[in-house]
Design a protein around this motif. Structure first.
Motif, PDB file in Angstrom:
ATOM      1  N   ILE A   1      -3.219  13.814  -3.430  1.00 19.22           N
ATOM      2  CA  ILE A   1      -3.954  13.659  -2.165  1.00 19.22           C
ATOM      3  C   ILE A   1      -4.263  12.186  -1.892  1.00 19.22           C
ATOM      4  CG2 ILE A   1      -6.156  14.149  -1.007  1.00 19.22           C
ATOM      5  CD1 ILE A   1      -6.049  16.919  -2.403  1.00 19.22           C
ATOM      6  N   ILE A   2      -4.728  11.471  -2.911  1.00 17.12           N
ATOM      7  CA  ILE A   2      -5.006  10.041  -2.741  1.00 17.12           C
ATOM      8  C   ILE A   2      -3.714   9.289  -2.421  1.00 17.12           C
ATOM      9  CG2 ILE A   2      -5.772   7.944  -3.932  1.00 17.12           C
ATOM     10  CD1 ILE A   2      -7.813   9.721  -5.399  1.00 17.12           C
ATOM     11  N   GLY A   3      -2.615   9.662  -3.069  1.00 21.53           N
ATOM     12  CA  GLY A   3      -1.324   9.036  -2.785  1.00 21.53           C
ATOM     13  C   GLY A   3      -0.888   9.259  -1.351  1.00 21.53           C
ATOM     14  N   ILE A   4      -1.106  10.463  -0.834  1.00 22.89           N
ATOM     15  CA  ILE A   4      -0.751  10.751   0.563  1.00 22.89           C
ATOM     16  C   ILE A   4      -1.618   9.926   1.517  1.00 22.89           C
ATOM     17  CG2 ILE A   4      -0.801  12.553   2.340  1.00 22.89           C
ATOM     18  CD1 ILE A   4       0.102  14.516   0.103  1.00 22.89           C
ATOM     19  N   ILE A   5      -2.906   9.780   1.186  1.00 23.00           N
ATOM     20  CA  ILE A   5      -3.784   8.936   2.002  1.00 23.00           C
ATOM     21  C   ILE A   5      -3.270   7.493   1.987  1.00 23.00           C
ATOM     22  CG2 ILE A   5      -6.120   7.946   2.154  1.00 23.00           C
ATOM     23  CD1 ILE A   5      -7.141  10.691   1.143  1.00 23.00           C
ATOM     24  N   TYR A   6      -2.848   7.004   0.817  1.00 18.42           N
ATOM     25  CA  TYR A   6      -2.281   5.651   0.718  1.00 18.42           C
ATOM     26  C   TYR A   6      -1.015   5.547   1.569  1.00 18.42           C
ATOM     27  CZ  TYR A   6      -4.986   3.239  -2.899  1.00 18.42           C
ATOM     28  OH  TYR A   6      -5.949   2.569  -3.585  1.00 18.42           O
ATOM     29  N   LEU A   7      -0.163   6.576   1.553  1.00 17.72           N
ATOM     30  CA  LEU A   7       1.058   6.539   2.354  1.00 17.72           C
ATOM     31  C   LEU A   7       0.718   6.432   3.838  1.00 17.72           C
ATOM     32  CD1 LEU A   7       3.230   9.221   0.528  1.00 17.72           C
ATOM     33  CD2 LEU A   7       3.603   6.754   0.567  1.00 17.72           C
ATOM     34  N   ILE A   8      -0.272   7.184   4.274  1.00  8.80           N
ATOM     35  CA  ILE A   8      -0.686   7.136   5.679  1.00  8.80           C
ATOM     36  C   ILE A   8      -1.258   5.766   6.015  1.00  8.80           C
ATOM     37  CG2 ILE A   8      -2.310   8.088   7.368  1.00  8.80           C
ATOM     38  CD1 ILE A   8      -1.950  10.801   5.863  1.00  8.80           C
ATOM     39  N   LEU A   9      -2.125   5.246   5.149  1.00  9.92           N
ATOM     40  CA  LEU A   9      -2.702   3.919   5.378  1.00  9.92           C
ATOM     41  C   LEU A   9      -1.619   2.836   5.368  1.00  9.92           C
ATOM     42  CD1 LEU A   9      -6.049   3.881   3.365  1.00  9.92           C
ATOM     43  CD2 LEU A   9      -5.753   3.692   5.827  1.00  9.92           C
ATOM     44  N   GLY A  10      -0.650   2.964   4.478  1.00  8.86           N
ATOM     45  CA  GLY A  10       0.452   1.995   4.428  1.00  8.86           C
ATOM     46  C   GLY A  10       1.232   1.967   5.725  1.00  8.86           C
ATOM     47  N   TYR A  11       1.393   3.139   6.316  1.00  6.78           N
ATOM     48  CA  TYR A  11       2.088   3.212   7.603  1.00  6.78           C
ATOM     49  C   TYR A  11       1.295   2.476   8.682  1.00  6.78           C
ATOM     50  CZ  TYR A  11       3.815   5.125  11.974  1.00  6.78           C
ATOM     51  OH  TYR A  11       4.291   5.255  13.244  1.00  6.78           O
ATOM     52  N   PHE A  12      -0.015   2.703   8.717  1.00  7.19           N
ATOM     53  CA  PHE A  12      -0.841   2.077   9.737  1.00  7.19           C
ATOM     54  C   PHE A  12      -1.033   0.580   9.489  1.00  7.19           C
ATOM     55  CE2 PHE A  12      -2.360   6.462  10.570  1.00  7.19           C
ATOM     56  CZ  PHE A  12      -1.995   6.501  11.905  1.00  7.19           C
ATOM     57  N   ILE A  13      -1.182   0.176   8.227  1.00  2.00           N
ATOM     58  CA  ILE A  13      -1.418  -1.227   7.918  1.00  2.00           C
ATOM     59  C   ILE A  13      -0.206  -2.076   8.271  1.00  2.00           C
ATOM     60  CG2 ILE A  13      -1.729  -2.850   5.991  1.00  2.00           C
ATOM     61  CD1 ILE A  13      -3.635  -0.873   4.759  1.00  2.00           C
TER      62      ILE A  13
ATOM     63  N   VAL B   1       0.848  -1.200   0.000  1.00  2.00           N
ATOM     64  CA  VAL B   1       0.000   0.000   0.000  1.00  2.00           C
ATOM     65  C   VAL B   1       0.880   1.247   0.000  1.00  2.00           C
ATOM     66  CG1 VAL B   1      -1.703   1.297   1.341  1.00  2.00           C
ATOM     67  CG2 VAL B   1      -1.957  -1.166   1.071  1.00  2.00           C
ATOM     68  N   TYR B   2       1.965   1.213   0.763  1.00  2.00           N
ATOM     69  CA  TYR B   2       2.891   2.339   0.818  1.00  2.00           C
ATOM     70  C   TYR B   2       3.514   2.609  -0.552  1.00  2.00           C
ATOM     71  CZ  TYR B   2       6.106   5.498   3.219  1.00  2.00           C
ATOM     72  OH  TYR B   2       6.791   6.594   3.649  1.00  2.00           O
ATOM     73  N   MET B   3       3.916   1.528  -1.245  1.00  2.00           N
ATOM     74  CA  MET B   3       4.503   1.686  -2.583  1.00  2.00           C
ATOM     75  C   MET B   3       3.476   2.256  -3.564  1.00  2.00           C
ATOM     76  SD  MET B   3       6.916  -1.727  -2.838  1.00  2.00           S
ATOM     77  CE  MET B   3       6.584  -1.890  -4.552  1.00  2.00           C
ATOM     78  N   ALA B   4       2.224   1.790  -3.472  1.00  2.00           N
ATOM     79  CA  ALA B   4       1.178   2.322  -4.345  1.00  2.00           C
ATOM     80  C   ALA B   4       0.982   3.807  -4.080  1.00  2.00           C
ATOM     81  CB  ALA B   4      -0.137   1.553  -4.124  1.00  2.00           C
ATOM     82  N   GLY B   5       1.012   4.202  -2.823  1.00  2.00           N
ATOM     83  CA  GLY B   5       0.887   5.617  -2.481  1.00  2.00           C
ATOM     84  C   GLY B   5       2.037   6.437  -3.030  1.00  2.00           C
TER      85      GLY B   5
END
Length: 159
Positions: A121-133, A90-94
């Motif tokens: 913006i969607i990429g930043i959301i993916y980066l945040i989700l990747g961190y949490f996941i 998910v982080y890489m996709a972001g």
């Protein structure tokens, strides 16, 4: 009636997994690990079969099969590895989305600069989700939320 019973079961499972997040992560990790391990075994067997016709393809399938088998067994043995790999993907996709958004912003791809802004913006959301996941606790919470929301939506869905 059967759909409502399934919805209630999903809601109950969602609440249980939200209370104890690792209860949702372990079964998902084991099931995914089994699937990836079987994929690895299949690739290894196909690689030995294809090696006679095309050595390069057979060798590639064997190597990919070994990697998949090791990864699958890792998912089964250590659910934290599953969380790490899921978070990494998910982080890489972001990261890719942010890069594409920056490129689109400067090249006006799609006819508007807003496309690039939205992609960033969607990429930043993916980066945040990747961190949490990548944290097993938060991935368990996301699984619990998914079960709960799916159950609620199923319960109120008309036939």
């Amino acid at each position: 009636m059967q759909k409502n019973m399934l919805a209630i079961v999903l809601i109950i499972l969602g609440i249980i997994v939200l209370a104890v997040p690792m209860l949702g992560l372990v079964p998902l990790s084991v099931l995914t690990g089994l699937g990836v391990a079987f994929l690895g075994i299949g690739l290894i067997l196909a690689g030995f079969t294809d090696r006679k016709e095309n050595t390069g393809l057979g060798l590639l399938e064997i190597v990919l099969g070994i990697i998949a088998l090791v990864l699958g067994l890792g998912f089964i043995i250590n659910p934290s590895l599953f969380s790490f790999v899921a978070g990494l993907l998910v982080y890489m996709a972001g990261l890719f989305l942010v890069i594409v958004g920056i490129v689109a912003l400067f090249t006006k791809a799609g006819g508007s600069r807003w496309n690039g802004v939205v992609t960033i913006i969607i990429g930043i959301i993916y980066l945040i989700l990747g961190y949490f996941i990548s944290n097993p606790f938060y991935l368990g919470i996301l699984i619990g939320l998914w079960l709960l929301i799916t159950g609620i939506l199923m319960f109120f869905q008309k036939d």
